[in-house]
Every structure is written in C-alpha cells, then in structure tokens.
Design a protein around this motif. Structure first.
Motif, PDB file in Angstrom:
ATOM      1  N   ALA A  49      -5.924  11.725 -14.410  1.00 41.18           N
ATOM      2  CA  ALA A  49      -6.342  10.426 -13.878  1.00 41.18           C
ATOM      3  C   ALA A  49      -6.651  10.475 -12.391  1.00 41.18           C
ATOM      4  CB  ALA A  49      -5.268   9.372 -14.160  1.00 41.18           C
ATOM      5  N   ILE A  50      -6.056  11.444 -11.674  1.00 44.20           N
ATOM      6  CA  ILE A  50      -6.333  11.544 -10.230  1.00 44.20           C
ATOM      7  C   ILE A  50      -7.291  12.692  -9.922  1.00 44.20           C
ATOM      8  CG2 ILE A  50      -4.093  10.532  -9.648  1.00 44.20           C
ATOM      9  CD1 ILE A  50      -3.201  13.369  -8.762  1.00 44.20           C
ATOM     10  N   GLY A  51      -7.977  13.183 -10.960  1.00 39.57           N
ATOM     11  CA  GLY A  51      -9.001  14.197 -10.727  1.00 39.57           C
ATOM     12  C   GLY A  51      -8.636  15.588 -11.184  1.00 39.57           C
ATOM     13  N   GLY A  52      -7.486  15.755 -11.832  1.00 39.55           N
ATOM     14  CA  GLY A  52      -7.121  17.052 -12.386  1.00 39.55           C
ATOM     15  C   GLY A  52      -6.098  17.828 -11.584  1.00 39.55           C
ATOM     16  N   SER A  53      -5.949  17.507 -10.316  1.00 38.86           N
ATOM     17  CA  SER A  53      -4.956  18.196  -9.490  1.00 38.86           C
ATOM     18  C   SER A  53      -4.574  17.301  -8.324  1.00 38.86           C
ATOM     19  CB  SER A  53      -5.491  19.532  -8.966  1.00 38.86           C
ATOM     20  OG  SER A  53      -6.594  19.324  -8.100  1.00 38.86           O
ATOM     21  N   SER A  54      -3.432  17.615  -7.726  1.00 41.35           N
ATOM     22  CA  SER A  54      -2.951  16.861  -6.567  1.00 41.35           C
ATOM     23  C   SER A  54      -3.349  17.582  -5.286  1.00 41.35           C
ATOM     24  CB  SER A  54      -1.422  16.741  -6.628  1.00 41.35           C
ATOM     25  OG  SER A  54      -0.895  16.339  -5.376  1.00 41.35           O
ATOM     26  N   PRO A  55      -3.703  16.839  -4.249  1.00 43.08           N
ATOM     27  CA  PRO A  55      -4.036  17.475  -2.962  1.00 43.08           C
ATOM     28  C   PRO A  55      -2.821  17.882  -2.144  1.00 43.08           C
ATOM     29  CG  PRO A  55      -4.292  15.104  -2.774  1.00 43.08           C
ATOM     30  CD  PRO A  55      -3.936  15.383  -4.219  1.00 43.08           C
ATOM     31  N   LEU A  56      -1.614  17.728  -2.689  1.00 43.86           N
ATOM     32  CA  LEU A  56      -0.403  17.978  -1.909  1.00 43.86           C
ATOM     33  C   LEU A  56      -0.367  19.370  -1.287  1.00 43.86           C
ATOM     34  CD1 LEU A  56       2.437  17.140  -0.942  1.00 43.86           C
ATOM     35  CD2 LEU A  56       3.324  17.984  -3.129  1.00 43.86           C
ATOM     36  N   GLY A  57      -0.709  20.401  -2.065  1.00 46.66           N
ATOM     37  CA  GLY A  57      -0.660  21.755  -1.537  1.00 46.66           C
ATOM     38  C   GLY A  57      -1.612  21.945  -0.373  1.00 46.66           C
ATOM     39  N   ARG A  58      -2.844  21.502  -0.546  1.00 48.50           N
ATOM     40  CA  ARG A  58      -3.847  21.638   0.514  1.00 48.50           C
ATOM     41  C   ARG A  58      -3.437  20.856   1.754  1.00 48.50           C
ATOM     42  NH1 ARG A  58      -7.413  17.928   1.396  1.00 48.50           N
ATOM     43  NH2 ARG A  58      -7.334  17.127  -0.737  1.00 48.50           N
ATOM     44  N   VAL A  59      -2.951  19.641   1.560  1.00 45.96           N
ATOM     45  CA  VAL A  59      -2.564  18.803   2.698  1.00 45.96           C
ATOM     46  C   VAL A  59      -1.372  19.414   3.439  1.00 45.96           C
ATOM     47  CG1 VAL A  59      -1.599  16.576   3.367  1.00 45.96           C
ATOM     48  CG2 VAL A  59      -3.484  16.668   1.744  1.00 45.96           C
ATOM     49  N   THR A  60      -0.381  19.915   2.696  1.00 45.71           N
ATOM     50  CA  THR A  60       0.794  20.498   3.345  1.00 45.71           C
ATOM     51  C   THR A  60       0.410  21.712   4.181  1.00 45.71           C
ATOM     52  OG1 THR A  60       2.179  19.754   1.490  1.00 45.71           O
ATOM     53  CG2 THR A  60       3.130  21.382   2.980  1.00 45.71           C
ATOM     54  N   ARG A  61      -0.517  22.520   3.678  1.00 45.56           N
ATOM     55  CA  ARG A  61      -0.970  23.678   4.459  1.00 45.56           C
ATOM     56  C   ARG A  61      -1.680  23.228   5.732  1.00 45.56           C
ATOM     57  NH1 ARG A  61      -1.133  25.840  -0.836  1.00 45.56           N
ATOM     58  NH2 ARG A  61      -3.132  24.873  -1.335  1.00 45.56           N
ATOM     59  N   ALA A  62      -2.463  22.160   5.627  1.00 42.53           N
ATOM     60  CA  ALA A  62      -3.140  21.641   6.823  1.00 42.53           C
ATOM     61  C   ALA A  62      -2.123  21.088   7.819  1.00 42.53           C
ATOM     62  CB  ALA A  62      -4.139  20.555   6.421  1.00 42.53           C
ATOM     63  N   GLN A  63      -1.083  20.438   7.312  1.00 42.50           N
ATOM     64  CA  GLN A  63      -0.028  19.933   8.196  1.00 42.50           C
ATOM     65  C   GLN A  63       0.686  21.083   8.904  1.00 42.50           C
ATOM     66  OE1 GLN A  63       2.091  17.773   5.160  1.00 42.50           O
ATOM     67  NE2 GLN A  63       1.307  15.782   5.829  1.00 42.50           N
ATOM     68  N   ALA A  64       0.969  22.154   8.182  1.00 41.09           N
ATOM     69  CA  ALA A  64       1.654  23.301   8.769  1.00 41.09           C
ATOM     70  C   ALA A  64       0.785  23.957   9.843  1.00 41.09           C
ATOM     71  CB  ALA A  64       2.004  24.315   7.681  1.00 41.09           C
ATOM     72  N   ASP A  65      -0.499  24.122   9.549  1.00 40.57           N
ATOM     73  CA  ASP A  65      -1.408  24.712  10.532  1.00 40.57           C
ATOM     74  C   ASP A  65      -1.505  23.836  11.778  1.00 40.57           C
ATOM     75  OD1 ASP A  65      -1.901  26.787   8.783  1.00 40.57           O
ATOM     76  OD2 ASP A  65      -3.824  25.988   8.068  1.00 40.57           O
ATOM     77  N   GLY A  66      -1.601  22.528  11.561  1.00 41.42           N
ATOM     78  CA  GLY A  66      -1.715  21.610  12.686  1.00 41.42           C
ATOM     79  C   GLY A  66      -0.463  21.596  13.543  1.00 41.42           C
ATOM     80  N   LEU A  67       0.710  21.675  12.896  1.00 43.75           N
ATOM     81  CA  LEU A  67       1.970  21.666  13.635  1.00 43.75           C
ATOM     82  C   LEU A  67       2.108  22.918  14.492  1.00 43.75           C
ATOM     83  CD1 LEU A  67       4.707  20.437  14.292  1.00 43.75           C
ATOM     84  CD2 LEU A  67       5.596  21.428  12.163  1.00 43.75           C
ATOM     85  N   ALA A  68       1.771  24.078  13.927  1.00 43.34           N
ATOM     86  CA  ALA A  68       1.851  25.314  14.697  1.00 43.34           C
ATOM     87  C   ALA A  68       0.892  25.283  15.883  1.00 43.34           C
ATOM     88  CB  ALA A  68       1.546  26.517  13.803  1.00 43.34           C
ATOM     89  N   ALA A  69      -0.318  24.770  15.675  1.00 41.69           N
ATOM     90  CA  ALA A  69      -1.297  24.697  16.759  1.00 41.69           C
ATOM     91  C   ALA A  69      -0.842  23.751  17.861  1.00 41.69           C
ATOM     92  CB  ALA A  69      -2.650  24.256  16.202  1.00 41.69           C
ATOM     93  N   GLU A  70      -0.247  22.623  17.481  1.00 36.45           N
ATOM     94  CA  GLU A  70       0.235  21.657  18.469  1.00 36.45           C
ATOM     95  C   GLU A  70       1.387  22.246  19.283  1.00 36.45           C
ATOM     96  OE1 GLU A  70       0.776  18.152  20.687  1.00 36.45           O
ATOM     97  OE2 GLU A  70      -0.898  18.806  19.417  1.00 36.45           O
ATOM     98  N   LEU A  71       2.313  22.910  18.627  1.00 40.43           N
ATOM     99  CA  LEU A  71       3.422  23.536  19.350  1.00 40.43           C
ATOM    100  C   LEU A  71       2.927  24.666  20.244  1.00 40.43           C
ATOM    101  CD1 LEU A  71       6.066  23.596  16.471  1.00 40.43           C
ATOM    102  CD2 LEU A  71       6.209  22.244  18.575  1.00 40.43           C
ATOM    103  N   GLN A  72       1.935  25.407  19.756  1.00 39.36           N
ATOM    104  CA  GLN A  72       1.372  26.490  20.572  1.00 39.36           C
ATOM    105  C   GLN A  72       0.752  25.949  21.854  1.00 39.36           C
ATOM    106  OE1 GLN A  72       1.294  30.139  19.427  1.00 39.36           O
ATOM    107  NE2 GLN A  72       1.532  29.785  21.610  1.00 39.36           N
ATOM    108  N   ALA A  73       0.074  24.800  21.738  1.00 41.21           N
ATOM    109  CA  ALA A  73      -0.545  24.195  22.920  1.00 41.21           C
ATOM    110  C   ALA A  73       0.509  23.704  23.910  1.00 41.21           C
ATOM    111  CB  ALA A  73      -1.455  23.040  22.492  1.00 41.21           C
ATOM    112  N   ARG A  74       1.625  23.220  23.394  1.00 43.94           N
ATOM    113  CA  ARG A  74       2.676  22.695  24.266  1.00 43.94           C
ATOM    114  C   ARG A  74       3.511  23.807  24.912  1.00 43.94           C
ATOM    115  NH1 ARG A  74       5.462  17.393  21.434  1.00 43.94           N
ATOM    116  NH2 ARG A  74       3.561  16.422  20.628  1.00 43.94           N
TER     117      ARG A  74
END
Length: 315
Positions: A49-74
């Motif tokens: 009903a939501i398209g065959g799969s959940s975006p949770l895995g993709r979104v979590t990986r993007a969150q992890a990448d974004g968090l590491a990049a933000e901490l690296q900048a700081r």
C-alpha cells in the motif's frame, strides 16, 4: 600527526528493502518465531500500500551521513565516520560495530533515531551496541537519548504546524486540532518508564512554540496482542474530537518518529486519513524530519551536549 577518528553509530528499527525479505524480517521481530501466513499477508499488504517498500533504510543512511558531515564541520580536528545499524534488519547493530572496527575506529558515539527515552523501546539498542563494542575493544561514549528537548527539534515541528495553520482560513484554523502521536507500548513495560511523560512534555513544548491552544496527545501503531497497550489510540482521539463538534480539521504530528516509514505512511497517511475523511474532515500532516538540515543540526547539538564540553570530542 594523524587526527583522531570517532565513529557515529546511528541506530534505527530497520525495515526490509524488498517484499521478499519480509518473512526473515518478521521472524526476527518475533524473536525467531515465524509469522503465520495470515500475519505475513497482512504485513505484505501494508508494504504494498505504501509502494512496496519503506524509505526508512534510505532515510536513516542519509541522516547518518548528514550527522557525520555536520560534526565534521564543527570539529575539523576530529575525523568522523558514520555507520548505520538496525535492530531487526541488516546491517544489524553488531554488523555496524564490526564495520567501525574494520575502519580502525576505537571510539564510538551511539545515537538512536528516536527522540524520547524508553527502557523497553530504546535501551535495548544501547545494550546491544555496548555488548558488541565491549567484545571488540571499542570505547562507547555516553548514549545520546532523550533529545526531544533540543530547541531545533521543537522548532522543526512548531514551524511546520504554523505553516499548515496559516494555510487555512481563520474560521477553519479555529476548528483544527493538532494531534501529537508516538508509538504505543505495552502497559506492562511502562511502570516507572519516562517514555509517556517525555512524549507529553514534548507535545506541550511544541504546542507552546507553535502558539497552538488546541492539541491532543495520542498513541498509535499498537501491537495486535491481547494485552493492554498505552492509549488512547489516535483513531479514538479523532473520533471523540469529531463527535464533540468542535473540530473538523486534524493536523497529525507523529513526533515519536523522525522519518517516513510504515507507521507514518500507512498507519497515519492511509488508516488515520481514511477515518478522518470518512467522517467528513480534513487530514493534514507536516513533512517528517528525515534528513532536513535543521533537524540534523539539532542531532549534532545533542551529540555534542551528551559529551559535556564539546572539546572532549577531540580529546
């Protein structure tokens, strides 16, 4: 002199990437007990009903990448490497810890993608991470949890609520109820647990920041077991609000979650929406945090804050 490397272990519930992986995923959730054919068919229908799969895995990986990049900048003097570990899907939490070891990392900061703390819901993530880290000689930094009070998290939801309310005519906005929701848990695990109190506090903080007077707290996605679960269920809250005659529009804010996934895309956007529209009302939902830059920044604030003085990251 090479700079110190710090691993960021980002943990989430997990989801199958494909329908074919549902039996193994459901069996893992059920602690090795395979689901019945009827149970598997029902879960499969939800994913379809939501398209065959959940975006949770993709979104979590993007969150992890974004968090590491933000901490690296700081903290440019420290090298940050993020990795994702799931509770019920590959890569599992233990797999993620092994990946960090293979990268030569010996210090790890662990964070769960859930804003409210819970002994039964969140602590098992940290327990598994600590056990895996200890076995491999890693240093696990203080756990990053209960970060719902972060100003950035509060403002994320408050801003989006105000945006939705401003899109309605004044008369309609007065007939709008903001419903804050989080995942229900079995009542048997909640004795002394901070989770319900934190969710209510979170809702009140966001409502105050948004200038919202009419709001309610609801629980969703309870398991289908005979034991009592934390309530009231979001659908009961909606029905009661509708029957009162005071509300005809509902802004559903799943503040217990931080990404688009099955509980939001199906339980809210399909089931709850269907109820509201069947009653004759209007269903509205703000976008989820996902990898929003402001949200990632507030996560970085939580990580830095959990370590006390920020210079300790590079210590």
């Amino acid at each position: 002199m090479s700079r110190k490397l710090v691993g960021i272990l980002v943990m989430a519930y997990g989801t199958p990437d494909h329908i074919a992986e549902l039996p193994a995923y459901y069996t893992h959730i059920r602690q090795g007990r395979p689901p019945s054919a009827a149970q598997l068919e029902e879960l499969s229908a939800r994913y379809q009903a939501i398209g065959g799969s959940s975006p949770l895995g993709r979104v979590t990986r993007a969150q992890a990448d974004g968090l590491a990049a933000e901490l690296q900048a700081r903290f440019p003097d420290t090298g940050f490497r993020s990795v994702v570990g799931f509770k019920h899907a590959r890569p599992f939490i233990e797999d993620a810890v092994e990946t960090l070891v293979a990268q030569g990392i010996r210090t790890v900061i662990a964070v769960v993608m859930a804003p409210h703390d819970s002994g039964s819901g969140i602590r098992p993530y940290f327990d598994r991470a600590a056990q895996a880290a200890g076995a491999l000689g890693l240093t696990l930094r203080p756990a990053v949890s209960g970060w719902y009070r972060q100003p950035g998290f509060i403002q994320f939801w408050a801003t989006r609520i105000r945006t939705l309310l401003s899109s309605l005519p004044l008369a309609e906005s007065r007939r709008t109820l903001v419903v804050f929701s989080a995942h229900s848990l079995p009542m048997r695990v909640l004795d002394g647990d901070p989770y319900p109190t934190q969710v209510r506090e979170s809702a009140d903080l966001i409502a105050a920041a948004a200038g919202v007077g009419n709001h309610a707290i609801a629980w969703q996605s309870a398991g289908r077991t005979p034991e009592p679960w934390l309530g009231p269920d979001i659908r009961d809250v909606v029905r009661d609000a509708w029957d009162s005659g005071a509300y005809r529009n509902f802004i559903v804010c799943p503040i217990g979650f931080v990404s688009d996934h099955l509980e939001v895309l199906y339980d809210d956007d399909i089931e709850c929406r269907s109820l509201i529209e069947t009653l004759g009302g209007r269903y509205l939902r703000p976008p989820m945090p996902n990898a929003d830059r402001g949200f990632i920044s507030c996560l970085a604030d939580a990580v830095a804050g959990s370590l006390g003085q920020t210079e300790r990251i590079a210590a």
